[in-house]
Design an enzyme around this catalytic site. Structure first.
Site, PDB file in Angstrom:
ATOM      1  N   GLU A   1       0.808  -1.224   0.000  1.00  0.00           N
ATOM      2  CA  GLU A   1       0.000   0.000   0.000  1.00  0.00           C
ATOM      3  C   GLU A   1       0.849   1.285   0.000  1.00  0.00           C
ATOM      4  O   GLU A   1       0.360   2.346   0.392  1.00  0.00           O
ATOM      5  CB  GLU A   1      -0.936  -0.010   1.208  1.00  0.00           C
TER       6      GLU A   1
ATOM      7  N   HIS B   1      -0.713   5.470   7.745  1.00  0.00           N
ATOM      8  CA  HIS B   1      -1.853   4.650   7.323  1.00  0.00           C
ATOM      9  C   HIS B   1      -2.065   3.611   8.409  1.00  0.00           C
ATOM     10  O   HIS B   1      -1.115   2.954   8.845  1.00  0.00           O
ATOM     11  CB  HIS B   1      -1.591   3.962   5.988  1.00  0.00           C
TER      12      HIS B   1
ATOM     13  N   HIS C   1      -5.053   0.821  10.661  1.00  0.00           N
ATOM     14  CA  HIS C   1      -6.306   0.075  10.729  1.00  0.00           C
ATOM     15  C   HIS C   1      -6.879   0.216  12.153  1.00  0.00           C
ATOM     16  O   HIS C   1      -7.375  -0.749  12.724  1.00  0.00           O
ATOM     17  CB  HIS C   1      -6.076  -1.397  10.394  1.00  0.00           C
TER      18      HIS C   1
ATOM     19  N   HIS D   1     -11.742  -0.494   6.211  1.00  0.00           N
ATOM     20  CA  HIS D   1     -10.298  -0.736   6.144  1.00  0.00           C
ATOM     21  C   HIS D   1      -9.560   0.005   7.250  1.00  0.00           C
ATOM     22  O   HIS D   1      -8.905  -0.596   8.081  1.00  0.00           O
ATOM     23  CB  HIS D   1      -9.828  -0.283   4.746  1.00  0.00           C
TER      24      HIS D   1
HETATM   25 ZN   LIG Z   1      -4.185  -0.920   4.973  1.00  0.00          ZN
END
Ligand SMILES: [Zn+2]
Length: 236
Positions: A73, A92, A94, A162
């Protein structure tokens, strides 16, 4: 370079606060070259050391040709750095309490001052805006650009089902916002369900939000977290 040390420390801080686990990643734009950024090779953030940090270009290709691979990603980072010259660090994650706000019509709102930035607006990106039938991961620049477009000038964006992406002008801001975003989500959920039924909650108003975000850079939090991790890493 101190940004490399900060990146390792930022990854450990995010793990410590439960906002990233084996997945999720922190990156920083190269202070000496705005067209490259630093991110780890494909490795759980808790295991990252300075030797694992790679330098990638704005297409997420490594500067050194024999580099190990980075995260699938990584396009989240390159597309946001391209679109947002003001952004110097990206997380980033979760983060678990944030995800339910990405897949329901319950809007994330600023419930306490450390997360005032939420009042600047947190758009919710659905990967189906870029492509149908994906595995939900931002696997290419098309997905990354779609996410960067949705983020616009905002401090963060949710990613439906996500997690989220959080940005800052400094690494400490991206990290601080990530941690307080999770705390805000938890507090908002608690406040909304107190007494076992939906409760009316008083959120920060727009004036309070702008008065706070004017100065909020999480200096004291970053100083505390960084010192703790410098000590722990020296013992590893
Ligand atoms: Zn991710």
């Amino acid at each position: 370079m101190s940004i490399i040390e900060d990146l390792v420390i930022a990854s450990r801080i995010c793990v410590e606060h439960g906002v990233i686990d084996a997945y999720g990643h922190v990156s920083a734009r190269n202070p000496e070259n705005p067209n490259t950024y630093f991110i780890s090779r494909d490795l759980a953030p808790e295991l990252i050391t300075q030797a694992d940090i790679l330098e990638l270009d704005m297409e997420s290709k490594p500067i050194k040709p024999d580099s190990p691979r980075s995260y699938n990603e990584r396009f989240i980072h390159s597309e946001i750095y391209k679109a947002r010259p003001d952004v110097h660090s990206i997380v980033h994650n979760h983060s678990p309490t944030v995800v339910p706000f990405s897949c329901t019509n319950c809007e994330l709102r600023p419930i306490f001052h450390m997360a005032a930035f939420i009042g600047l607006g947190i758009p919710n990106w659905d990967i189906r805006e870029a492509e149908l039938g994906t595995d939900m991961l931002v696997r290419n620049s098309l997905h990354g650009k779609s996410l960067a477009d949705k983020l616009g000038a905002h401090p963060a964006a949710l990613m439906r089902g996500h997690g989220s992406v959080v940005v800052g002008e400094k690494i400490q801001i991206a990290v601080g916002r990530t941690i307080y975003l999770e705390q805000n989500a938890k507090m908002q959920y608690q406040a909304m369900t107190m007494f076992g039924k939906p409760t009316e909650v008083i959120y920060m108003d727009d004036d309070e939000v702008s008065a706070n975000v004017k100065w909020q850079e999480y200096y004291r939090s970053w100083d505390l977290w960084k010192k703790k991790w410098q000590k722990k890493l020296a013992q590893e």
